[in-house]
Design an enzyme around this catalytic site. Structure first.
Site, PDB file in Angstrom:
ATOM      1  N   ASP A   1       9.565  15.905 -57.361  1.00  0.00           N
ATOM      2  CA  ASP A   1      10.684  16.562 -58.045  1.00  0.00           C
ATOM      3  C   ASP A   1      10.416  18.066 -57.994  1.00  0.00           C
ATOM      4  O   ASP A   1       9.499  18.526 -57.293  1.00  0.00           O
ATOM      5  CB  ASP A   1      10.866  16.016 -59.471  1.00  0.00           C
ATOM      6  CG  ASP A   1       9.760  16.433 -60.430  1.00  0.00           C
ATOM      7  OD1 ASP A   1       8.770  17.067 -59.979  1.00  0.00           O
ATOM      8  OD2 ASP A   1       9.867  16.132 -61.626  1.00  0.00           O
TER       9      ASP A   1
ATOM     10  N   CYS B   1       5.080  14.903 -59.407  1.00  0.00           N
ATOM     11  CA  CYS B   1       5.981  15.495 -60.412  1.00  0.00           C
ATOM     12  C   CYS B   1       5.125  16.443 -61.242  1.00  0.00           C
ATOM     13  O   CYS B   1       4.071  16.873 -60.776  1.00  0.00           O
ATOM     14  CB  CYS B   1       6.668  14.411 -61.246  1.00  0.00           C
ATOM     15  SG  CYS B   1       5.566  13.329 -62.162  1.00  0.00           S
TER      16      CYS B   1
ATOM     17  N   THR C   1       3.372  15.937 -64.037  1.00  0.00           N
ATOM     18  CA  THR C   1       2.103  15.323 -64.448  1.00  0.00           C
ATOM     19  C   THR C   1       1.626  14.199 -63.524  1.00  0.00           C
ATOM     20  O   THR C   1       0.467  13.785 -63.612  1.00  0.00           O
ATOM     21  CB  THR C   1       2.273  14.682 -65.840  1.00  0.00           C
ATOM     22  OG1 THR C   1       3.329  13.704 -65.742  1.00  0.00           O
ATOM     23  CG2 THR C   1       2.627  15.719 -66.893  1.00  0.00           C
TER      24      THR C   1
ATOM     25  N   HIS D   1     -10.772  -0.483 -55.822  1.00  0.00           N
ATOM     26  CA  HIS D   1     -10.602  -1.570 -56.801  1.00  0.00           C
ATOM     27  C   HIS D   1      -9.164  -2.051 -56.907  1.00  0.00           C
ATOM     28  O   HIS D   1      -8.924  -3.231 -57.123  1.00  0.00           O
ATOM     29  CB  HIS D   1     -11.065  -1.124 -58.200  1.00  0.00           C
ATOM     30  CG  HIS D   1     -12.554  -0.970 -58.304  1.00  0.00           C
ATOM     31  ND1 HIS D   1     -13.219  -0.978 -59.510  1.00  0.00           N
ATOM     32  CD2 HIS D   1     -13.513  -0.795 -57.355  1.00  0.00           C
ATOM     33  CE1 HIS D   1     -14.519  -0.823 -59.305  1.00  0.00           C
ATOM     34  NE2 HIS D   1     -14.724  -0.690 -57.998  1.00  0.00           N
TER      35      HIS D   1
ATOM     36  N   HIS E   1     -12.226  -7.891 -56.202  1.00  0.00           N
ATOM     37  CA  HIS E   1     -11.019  -7.148 -56.556  1.00  0.00           C
ATOM     38  C   HIS E   1      -9.762  -7.778 -55.969  1.00  0.00           C
ATOM     39  O   HIS E   1      -8.657  -7.525 -56.437  1.00  0.00           O
ATOM     40  CB  HIS E   1     -11.140  -5.700 -56.082  1.00  0.00           C
ATOM     41  CG  HIS E   1     -12.341  -5.010 -56.620  1.00  0.00           C
ATOM     42  ND1 HIS E   1     -12.502  -4.734 -57.963  1.00  0.00           N
ATOM     43  CD2 HIS E   1     -13.480  -4.585 -56.013  1.00  0.00           C
ATOM     44  CE1 HIS E   1     -13.674  -4.150 -58.157  1.00  0.00           C
ATOM     45  NE2 HIS E   1     -14.293  -4.057 -56.985  1.00  0.00           N
TER      46      HIS E   1
HETATM   47  C1  RB5 Z   1       9.884  17.759 -65.292  1.00  0.00           C
HETATM   48  O1  RB5 Z   1      10.016  18.762 -66.237  1.00  0.00           O
HETATM   49  C2  RB5 Z   1       8.777  16.789 -65.693  1.00  0.00           C
HETATM   50  O2  RB5 Z   1       9.153  16.098 -66.837  1.00  0.00           O
HETATM   51  C3  RB5 Z   1       8.477  15.849 -64.562  1.00  0.00           C
HETATM   52  O3  RB5 Z   1       8.113  16.574 -63.438  1.00  0.00           O
HETATM   53  C4  RB5 Z   1       7.324  14.874 -64.770  1.00  0.00           C
HETATM   54  O4  RB5 Z   1       6.180  15.533 -65.188  1.00  0.00           O
HETATM   55  C5  RB5 Z   1       7.607  13.689 -65.552  1.00  0.00           C
HETATM   56  O5  RB5 Z   1       6.736  12.815 -65.730  1.00  0.00           O
END
Ligand code: RB5
Length: 148
Positions: free
Chosen positions: A8, A65, A67, A98, A133
């Protein structure tokens, strides 16, 4: 090996770096977007990459993304996908050995480029260990077949 990649807006810049590393390592890829830093919704790209991997056109996928968490949640909704968020090379190694993870989820707002590159390098170069595994991964597939 052919890799499906996607991100994203929060993962866009890291995805562009990732493409350079894959080219350096002579690994072919298809970029499912997003193609700019304009705000987008991570499920739109996560599902494209996850389905492409699940359908067998790509051996593995990498999703980015902010995180890595949102992308991993989306990807793991698709049957046959085992997506792992990895924040260090050891997690990347074990997610392959694993869990036979077939999608790597990265946090573009969490990782520096050097660390992300090492995570990707280790993840792409580590094989599933099989053995004890294997049954565990088979049990994950069995859960996918269960009715609620
Ligand atoms: C976008 O702001 C953020 O929420 C997205 O990139 C992601 O981290 C969601 O898990």
């Amino acid at each position: 090996m052919k890799i499906a990649i996607g991100a994203d807006h929060a993962g866009y810049l890291l995805k562009e770096e990732l493409k350079k590393w894959l080219e350096e390592w002579n690994i072919s890829y298809h970029d499912f977007g997003t193609y700019s830093a304009e705000r987008t919704d991570y499920p739109d790209y996560g599902v494209l990459v996850a389905r492409a991997v699940a359908r067998g056109g790509f051996e593995k996928g990498i999703l980015i993304c902010g995180t890595g968490i949102g992308m991993s949640i989306v990807a793991n909704k698709v049957k046959g996908i085992r997506a792992a968020v990895c924040r260090d090379p050891y997690e990347a190694k074990l997610s392959r050995e694993h869990n036979d993870a077939n999608i790597l989820a990265l946090g573009g707002r969490i990782l520096g480029y050097d660390l992300a590159k090492e995570i990707v390098r280790v993840w792409l170069n580590t094989d599933f260990a099989g053995g004890r595994h294997k049954l565990r991964v088979q049990k994950i597939s069995m859960i996918e077949e269960e009715e609620l």
